[in-house]
Write an enzyme that holds these catalytic residues in place. Structure first.
Site, PDB file in Angstrom:
ATOM      1  N   HIS A   1       0.636  -1.180  -0.142  1.00 29.23           N
ATOM      2  CA  HIS A   1       0.009  -0.073   0.078  1.00 29.23           C
ATOM      3  C   HIS A   1       0.853   1.365   0.049  1.00 29.23           C
ATOM      4  CE1 HIS A   1      -3.908   2.105   1.134  1.00 29.23           C
ATOM      5  NE2 HIS A   1      -2.919   2.823   0.904  1.00 29.23           N
TER       6      HIS A   1
ATOM      7  N   HIS B   1       1.119   5.287  -2.288  1.00 26.15           N
ATOM      8  CA  HIS B   1       0.372   6.407  -3.206  1.00 26.15           C
ATOM      9  C   HIS B   1       1.700   6.980  -4.164  1.00 26.15           C
ATOM     10  CE1 HIS B   1      -3.873   6.377  -1.552  1.00 26.15           C
ATOM     11  NE2 HIS B   1      -2.958   5.894  -0.443  1.00 26.15           N
TER      12      HIS B   1
ATOM     13  N   GLN C   1      -9.967   9.260  -4.447  1.00 20.97           N
ATOM     14  CA  GLN C   1      -9.679   9.963  -3.281  1.00 20.97           C
ATOM     15  C   GLN C   1     -10.689  10.989  -2.755  1.00 20.97           C
ATOM     16  OE1 GLN C   1      -5.834  10.515  -1.454  1.00 20.97           O
ATOM     17  NE2 GLN C   1      -8.067  10.737  -0.173  1.00 20.97           N
TER      18      GLN C   1
ATOM     19  N   HIS D   1      -9.681   1.769   0.665  1.00 17.20           N
ATOM     20  CA  HIS D   1      -9.357   2.648   1.965  1.00 17.20           C
ATOM     21  C   HIS D   1     -10.444   2.532   2.712  1.00 17.20           C
ATOM     22  CE1 HIS D   1      -6.127   4.070  -0.346  1.00 17.20           C
ATOM     23  NE2 HIS D   1      -5.636   5.084   0.532  1.00 17.20           N
TER      24      HIS D   1
ATOM     25  N   GLU E   1     -10.568   4.626   7.720  1.00 16.38           N
ATOM     26  CA  GLU E   1      -9.488   5.429   7.861  1.00 16.38           C
ATOM     27  C   GLU E   1      -9.900   6.808   8.911  1.00 16.38           C
ATOM     28  OE1 GLU E   1      -5.063   7.040   6.421  1.00 16.38           O
ATOM     29  OE2 GLU E   1      -7.069   6.900   4.953  1.00 16.38           O
TER      30      GLU E   1
ATOM     31  N   ASP F   1       2.144   3.482   2.712  1.00 19.56           N
ATOM     32  CA  ASP F   1       1.110   4.680   2.616  1.00 19.56           C
ATOM     33  C   ASP F   1       1.519   5.669   1.833  1.00 19.56           C
ATOM     34  OD1 ASP F   1      -1.471   5.535   2.417  1.00 19.56           O
ATOM     35  OD2 ASP F   1      -1.407   6.263   4.454  1.00 19.56           O
TER      36      ASP F   1
END
Length: 427
Positions: free
Chosen positions: A55, A57, A150, A208, A211, A307
Site C-alpha cells: 500500500h 501512493h 480520493q 481505503h 481510516e 502509505d
C-alpha cells in the site's frame, strides 16, 4: 547454472546453496552440495524472497510542502492539500517522482509494489502516467495499480464514471473510500459500485476503509460481506481500518468472525497512521491503528505498508520496508520473538498474499529467482538492526548492491575495533 552459496533460510537449520537457472530458482541444497558457477556468496546472511509493498501512493510521493505543508497533520487537511497540488500534475511530473521512489524501493529490496492512484481527476493525468511507469519498470519491479477515488465515488461528481474508465484503461484493482462519502448510505453504495466494477473487469478490490477515529465507522463489515457474497474471497483488501482502534470489545469479537469468514486481507500503515490519527483527541490520545494482533490471532491476513513517502500525509520516509516493520512492532506491540518474525512476514509473504502473487513468489524451485540477501542471522535480527540488503536480485538479474559498512570505535583502554551491534552470544 549459477550458484548462490552459504545462505541462511528462515525456518531451516544450517547453511544452504541455491541454484539459479536463468531467471528461476533451481535446487535448494545443503551448503557445499550445489553446482554451477559461483555467483553470490551470502556469507551466512539471510536469503529471503523480496520485500513487498502492499500500500503506497506513488502519484503523491515527494510532494511534501507543495503547495503548502499540512499544518494540522490530519488526514482531512492532507486531502485538501493534495486537491490543490493535483491541479498542477503533469505526465512528466508524476513519472519522475514515482520512478525515483521505485528506485528507492528496489534499492531496499522491494520488488513488488501496489500503488493507489487518485482517479478523481477528469483528465486522469496521474493514472495514465502511472500506467506508463508500470510498463517502464516491469523488468525490475512488479507494479500493481489501484484506481483510488480520493474524493469519493458518490460524493465526487462523475466519480463512478471515472472509476469505470480507470478499470477500462487497465488497472489491477478497484478502490473506494466509503468513510469519506457524504452519508453512510453513500459509503455503502460506493462499495457496491466498486465491487460491481471489479467483478465486471475481473479485477481485485482494495478499499481505503474506516481510516478515521470514529468508532461508528464500520464499513469494513460491509466490505467483508460483499467480498464473501460476490466471490472475491482472498482478492479483496481493506486498507487502514484505523477505526478498529476505537471499537468496543463486543463488536470487535463479532468483527473478527466476519472478517475471518470472508477471507479478506487487511493492510495497516503504522508510519502514516500513527501520525494522522488521534489528531482530534486530547489525552489519552489513541494510537489509531487497526487491531493487528487480534486479527492475526483470528486467522485474518494482515500486512504492513508505507502509505506515504514524503507527501501531504507523511513528510518522511526512504521506502524501507524494515523501517515499517520496526514501527509496526512498536505500534502494534508485537514484541515477542515470534511476533517480530511475524512483522517481517507482514512486509514479505503476508504482503504477497495481498497482491495475490501465489507461486510467483518465494524461494522455491521453479519460482522466479527474485530475492534479497540480508547481512542478518534471522528475521528478528534484520528487523532489530535494520539491515540493508547486500544484494537485490530480480528474476535472476542483480539490480542493487550495498557494500558492507562498519563503524570503527576507539574506546579508552582498548584497541580500535568495529561495532556491528550484534550481541556476542548471537555471533
Amino acid at each position: 547454472m549459477r550458484l548462490l552459496r552459504n545462505a541462511r533460510l528462515h525456518g531451516r537449520e544450517g547453511a544452504y546453496d541455491i541454484e539459479i537457472d536463468g531467471d528461476r530458482f533451481g535446487r535448494v541444497l545443503p551448503a557445499g552440495q550445489g553446482s554451477g558457477e559461483e555467483w553470490i556468496d551470502a556469507r551466512g546472511g539471510l536469503v529471503s524472497a523480496p520485500f513487498v509493498e502492499p500500500h503506497v501512493h506513488l502519484d503523491t510521493t515527494l510532494t511534501a510542502g507543495e503547495p503548502r505543508w499540512n499544518a494540522s497533520g490530519s488526514l482531512w487537511e492532507g486531502i485538501a492539500v493534495w486537491s490543490e497540488r493535483k491541479r498542477a500534475l503533469t505526465r512528466d511530473d508524476v513519472i519522475s517522482r514515482a520512478t525515483e521512489v521505485l528506485r528507492w524501493y528496489a534499492a531496499n529490496g522491494v520488488l513488488h509494489v501496489r500503488s493507489h492512484v487518485d482517479v478523481t481527476d477528469p483528465g486522469l493525468v496521474a493514472l495514465d502516467a502511472m500506467l506508463e511507469v508500470r510498463e517502464r519498470v516491469r523488468d525490475v519491479v512488479d507494479l500493481q495499480l489501484v484506481a483510488f477515488p480520493q474524493e469519493g465515488i458518490r460524493s465526487f461528481d462523475g466519480g463512478a464514471d471515472l472509476l469505470a474508465e480507470a478499470a477500462r484503461r487497465g488497472v489491477d484493482a478497484v478502490g473506494a473510500i466509503p468513510h469519506f462519502e457524504d452519508t453512510r448510505e453513500d459509503g455503502v453504495r460506493s462499495l457496491e459500485i466498486a465491487f460491481e466494477v471489479a467483478a465486471e473487469h475481473g479485477l481485485m478490490l482494495d478499499a481505503h476503509c474506516d481510516e478515521i477515529d470514529d468508532e461508528q465507522s464500520r464499513f469494513v463489515e460491509v466490505l467483508a460481506t460483499l467480498a464473501r457474497r460476490t466471490g472475491l474471497r482472498g482478492r479483496a483488501t481493506a486498507s487502514h481500518t484505523t477505526a478498529m482502534g476505537s471499537y468496543n470489545g463486543a463488536y470487535s469479537y463479532k468483527l473478527q468472525r466476519i472478517l475471518a469468514r470472508a477471507g479478506i486481507n487487511l493492510v495497516s500503515n503504522p508510519l502514516a497512521n500513527l501520525c494522522l490519527q488521534g489528531r482530534f483527541d486530547g489525552y489519552p490520545k489513541r494510537r489509531g491503528l487497526t487491531q493487528v494482533k487480534e486479527m492475526l490471532a483470528a486467522g485474518v491476513n494482515v500486512a504492513f505498508g508505507h502509505d506515504d513517502v514524503m507527501d501531504p500525509w507523511f513528510p518522511l520516509g526512504t521506502a524501507s520496508p524494515l523501517q515499517v516493520a520496526l514501527v509496526g512492532v512498536a505500534a502494534a506491540q508485537l514484541t515477542g520473538p515470534a511476533e517480530i518474525d511475524e512483522a517481517f512476514a507482514m512486509v514479505t509473504e503476508r504482503a504477497a498474499r495481498v497482491l495475490g502473487l501465489g507461486d510467483r513468489y518465494g524461494v522455491a524451485e521453479g519460482r522466479p529467482a527474485s530475492f534479497v540477501v540480508l547481512p542478518a542471522a534471522s528475521r528478528f535480527d534484520a528487523v532489530r538492526r535494520q539491515t540493508r540488503p547486500t544484494h537485490v536480485v530480480s528474476r535472476g538479474r542483480l539490480v542493487a548492491e550495498t557494500p558492507a559498512t562498519s563503524t570503527r570505535l576507539t574506546w579508552p583502554g582498548e584497541d580500535p575495533r568495529d561495532i556491528d551491534f550484534v550481541r556476542d552470544r548471537d555471533r
